[in-house]
Scaffold this motif. Structure first.
Motif, PDB file in Angstrom:
ATOM      1  N   SER A  85       0.857  -1.194   0.000  1.00  0.00           N
ATOM      2  CA  SER A  85       0.000   0.000   0.000  1.00  0.00           C
ATOM      3  C   SER A  85       0.888   1.236   0.000  1.00  0.00           C
ATOM      4  O   SER A  85       2.096   1.146   0.269  1.00  0.00           O
ATOM      5  CB  SER A  85      -0.870   0.020   1.269  1.00  0.00           C
ATOM      6  N   GLY A  86       0.259   2.369  -0.255  1.00  0.00           N
ATOM      7  CA  GLY A  86       0.986   3.630  -0.141  1.00  0.00           C
ATOM      8  C   GLY A  86       1.462   3.844   1.289  1.00  0.00           C
ATOM      9  O   GLY A  86       2.558   4.346   1.535  1.00  0.00           O
ATOM     10  N   GLN A  87       0.619   3.423   2.244  1.00  0.00           N
ATOM     11  CA  GLN A  87       0.998   3.579   3.655  1.00  0.00           C
ATOM     12  C   GLN A  87       2.270   2.795   3.981  1.00  0.00           C
ATOM     13  O   GLN A  87       3.141   3.295   4.701  1.00  0.00           O
ATOM     14  CB  GLN A  87      -0.132   3.108   4.563  1.00  0.00           C
ATOM     15  N   TYR A 111      -0.987  14.300   3.364  1.00  0.00           N
ATOM     16  CA  TYR A 111      -2.155  13.412   3.419  1.00  0.00           C
ATOM     17  C   TYR A 111      -2.375  13.005   4.891  1.00  0.00           C
ATOM     18  O   TYR A 111      -1.409  12.696   5.601  1.00  0.00           O
ATOM     19  CB  TYR A 111      -1.873  12.183   2.529  1.00  0.00           C
ATOM     20  N   GLU A 154       5.159  16.048   0.148  1.00  0.00           N
ATOM     21  CA  GLU A 154       4.313  15.649  -0.986  1.00  0.00           C
ATOM     22  C   GLU A 154       4.386  16.705  -2.076  1.00  0.00           C
ATOM     23  O   GLU A 154       4.316  17.901  -1.776  1.00  0.00           O
ATOM     24  CB  GLU A 154       2.842  15.569  -0.538  1.00  0.00           C
ATOM     25  N   ASP A 183       6.592  12.164  -1.832  1.00  0.00           N
ATOM     26  CA  ASP A 183       5.389  11.413  -2.196  1.00  0.00           C
ATOM     27  C   ASP A 183       4.783  12.105  -3.420  1.00  0.00           C
ATOM     28  O   ASP A 183       4.262  13.217  -3.324  1.00  0.00           O
ATOM     29  CB  ASP A 183       4.420  11.433  -1.001  1.00  0.00           C
ATOM     30  N   THR A 185       2.298  10.935  -5.341  1.00  0.00           N
ATOM     31  CA  THR A 185       1.049  10.240  -5.673  1.00  0.00           C
ATOM     32  C   THR A 185       0.113  11.048  -6.572  1.00  0.00           C
ATOM     33  O   THR A 185      -0.506  10.502  -7.481  1.00  0.00           O
ATOM     34  CB  THR A 185       0.315   9.863  -4.356  1.00  0.00           C
ATOM     35  N   SER A 204       1.515   6.062  -3.683  1.00  0.00           N
ATOM     36  CA  SER A 204       0.412   5.132  -3.506  1.00  0.00           C
ATOM     37  C   SER A 204       0.019   4.771  -4.933  1.00  0.00           C
ATOM     38  O   SER A 204      -0.552   5.591  -5.656  1.00  0.00           O
ATOM     39  CB  SER A 204      -0.746   5.821  -2.766  1.00  0.00           C
ATOM     40  N   THR A 206      -2.183   2.866  -5.729  1.00  0.00           N
ATOM     41  CA  THR A 206      -3.636   2.751  -5.664  1.00  0.00           C
ATOM     42  C   THR A 206      -4.327   3.802  -6.535  1.00  0.00           C
ATOM     43  O   THR A 206      -5.454   3.597  -6.980  1.00  0.00           O
ATOM     44  CB  THR A 206      -4.058   2.994  -4.185  1.00  0.00           C
ATOM     45  N   LYS A 207      -3.667   4.942  -6.726  1.00  0.00           N
ATOM     46  CA  LYS A 207      -4.291   6.112  -7.342  1.00  0.00           C
ATOM     47  C   LYS A 207      -4.033   6.143  -8.853  1.00  0.00           C
ATOM     48  O   LYS A 207      -4.369   5.205  -9.540  1.00  0.00           O
ATOM     49  CB  LYS A 207      -3.790   7.370  -6.625  1.00  0.00           C
ATOM     50  N   GLY A 217      -1.864  -0.468  -3.502  1.00  0.00           N
ATOM     51  CA  GLY A 217      -0.441  -0.762  -3.648  1.00  0.00           C
ATOM     52  C   GLY A 217       0.406   0.464  -3.405  1.00  0.00           C
ATOM     53  O   GLY A 217      -0.096   1.596  -3.343  1.00  0.00           O
TER      54      GLY A 217
HETATM   55  N1  PLP Z   1      -0.023   9.319  -0.035  1.00  0.00           N
HETATM   56  C1  PLP Z   1      -1.028  10.045  -0.558  1.00  0.00           C
HETATM   57  C2  PLP Z   1      -0.740  11.400  -1.139  1.00  0.00           C
HETATM   58  C3  PLP Z   1      -2.337   9.542  -0.571  1.00  0.00           C
HETATM   59  O1  PLP Z   1      -3.330  10.265  -1.098  1.00  0.00           O
HETATM   60  C4  PLP Z   1      -2.573   8.266  -0.004  1.00  0.00           C
HETATM   61  C5  PLP Z   1      -3.940   7.685   0.040  1.00  0.00           C
HETATM   62  O2  PLP Z   1      -4.930   8.374  -0.093  1.00  0.00           O
HETATM   63  C6  PLP Z   1      -1.502   7.556   0.539  1.00  0.00           C
HETATM   64  C7  PLP Z   1      -0.240   8.108   0.498  1.00  0.00           C
HETATM   65  C8  PLP Z   1      -1.703   6.195   1.150  1.00  0.00           C
HETATM   66  O3  PLP Z   1      -1.880   5.262   0.139  1.00  0.00           O
HETATM   67  P1  PLP Z   1      -2.714   3.884   0.296  1.00  0.00           P
HETATM   68  O4  PLP Z   1      -4.139   4.273   0.491  1.00  0.00           O
HETATM   69  O5  PLP Z   1      -2.433   3.185  -0.996  1.00  0.00           O
HETATM   70  O6  PLP Z   1      -2.145   3.171   1.465  1.00  0.00           O
END
Ligand code: PLP
Length: 429
Positions: A85-87, A111, A154, A183, A185, A204, A206-207, A217
């Protein structure tokens, strides 16, 4: 391999040509946990890192490897590591350098999930975050001391959407021997943080990178551009013998492989021990999405700008937020760090406050009401009643989330349909 520096080409070609056994042009999904060793010598070499190869999918997998190489090429990096995940990517980027008693300096424009991770969970591990003012690069210098292991920021943080001064802070960091982690993302293909001096980029996935909203992811990309040995005492995790790996010193161990000490350690220590690997299925899905990412980003950005222009003139809205609408120093930063568009996150403030914000959301017919960003579909959320509802009114204002604030993540639909849905929901708000 195709030799190109263009993201459109790299997104479909980098890191993989065809499967050596079958000729498969699409990256195969290697949905397996384990890989058989050729013989005991082969196994011994792999475990001793004398030879790189597949052992077990928690540590590496050929589907993930194709994704990692592809994204590393798009970002101009040396190597990458895909994560669950992004986390997990945010956590590992920092934990790869910080141990208990250390600190790092982060932008205060983050975030919310990252904010919590840094302010609470990493704090419980003995790692101190020091928040610096994203608008003032010098505040990073002021917060730095001998135990500062990295800076974190970010590129395009919402809700304020003020582009981070990447080069200004990366330059201060390089002067003091501190790497900047970014970051990216919200800004793939429109910003390459490594070009502006960042040492590590994370996403992330995921986006926008996956874009189809199917797979959680994350990924971290090592720029291979930071000298970890110039200030050895600042980076004990990379320069001191690692008892968990027969006393390996990662800056030494990586030398035959390239400037990848940072990402090598993240893989063979953090991923081995903490285990937040991306599933090969999600890597496969992300690869499908990534092929069209640069193309999608063009439409995302084009639509985002048109929506911002429309909202800025709307009578029910006190102000709209998008880098294309900024002026002064913030616009200069947007133009310095974004190219090919200003992203597709758009914020606006309804004059009618919280009630109007909730009514607007409930009246949407096409836009989805979700917490996510970066889907091909247009998305909306009212943070004051959802993601930011736990914050005090003062904290909400400080983070840029006022009661009438709405965040949009504009998708790739036809602009007329997006504007029509916004118009009818604004009428009802
Ligand atoms: N970084 C940013 C800028 C995000 O917007 C998000 C999720 O919204 C994350 C990290 C965390 O990613 P994830 O939801 O894939 O764990």
């Amino acid at each position: 391999m195709v030799d190109s520096k263009h993201p459109e080409t790299l997104a479909v070609h980098a890191g993989y040509r065809n499967d050596p056994n079958t000729g498969s042009v699409a990256v195969p999904l290697y949905q397996t946990t384990s890989f058989q060793f050729n013989d005991t010598q082969h196994a011994e070499n792999l475990f001793a890192l004398k030879e790189l190869g597949n052992i077990y999918t928690r540590i590496m997998n050929p589907t993930n490897d194709a994704l990692e190489q592809r994204l590393s090429a798009i970002e101009g990096g040396a190597a990458a590591l895909s994560l669950a995940s992004g986390q997990s990517a945010s956590s590992y980027t920092v934990m790869n350098l910080c141990r208990s008693g250390d600190n790092f300096v982060s932008s205060n424009n983050l975030y919310g999930g990252t904010w919590n991770l840094f302010a609470n969970t990493l704090k419980d591990f003995g790692i101190e975050v020091r928040y610096a003012d994203a608008a003032d690069p010098e505040s990073f210098r002021k917060a730095t001391d001998d135990r500062t292991r990295c800076y974190y920021a970010e590129t395009l943080p919402n809700p304020k959407l003020n582009v981070f001064p990447i080069k200004e802070v990366a330059d201060i960091g390089r002067e003091l021997g501190v790497p900047l982690i970014v970051d990216n993302t919200a800004a793939p293909s429109i910003c390459r943080p490594l070009d502006h001096g960042a040492a590590v980029v994370m996403y992330s996935t995921t986006k926008y990178l996956t874009g189809n909203g199917t797979s959680i992811g994350g990924i971290m990309i090592d720029g291979g551009n930071f000298d970890w040995e110039a200030n050895k005492e600042r980076f004990p995790t990379l320069n001191e013998p690692d008892p968990s790996y027969h006393g390996a010193v990662w800056t030494e161990a990586a030398k035959p492989l390239g400037p990848i000490a940072y990402i090598l350690r993240a893989r063979v220590v953090l991923l081995r021990d903490l285990g937040a690997c991306m599933s090969p299925f999600n890597a496969f899905q992300t690869i499908q999405g990534l092929e069209t990412m640069p193309l999608r980003m063009e439409r995302h950005c084009e639509n985002g700008e048109k929506v911002a222009e429309y909202l800025a003139k709307h009578e029910k809205i006190s102000h709209a937020i998008h880098p294309s609408l900024q002026d002064g120093e913030m616009k200069r930063r947007a133009d310095a760090y974004l190219s090919g568009g200003y992203g597709a996150l758009v914020g606006f403030e309804l004059k009618g406050g919280k009630e109007a914000g909730m009514k607007f959301i409930d009246s949407l017919k096409m836009l989805y009401h979700v917490a996510n960003i970066g889907d091909a579909r247009s998305l909306a959320i009212h943070p004051a009643s959802t993601t930011h509802s736990q914050l005090s009114p003062e904290e909400q204002v400080q983070t840029g989330v006022t009661p009438g604030y709405v965040r949009l993540a504009i998708g790739i639909e036809h602009i007329d349909d997006i504007l029509a849905d916004l118009e009818q929901a604004l009428k009802a708000a």
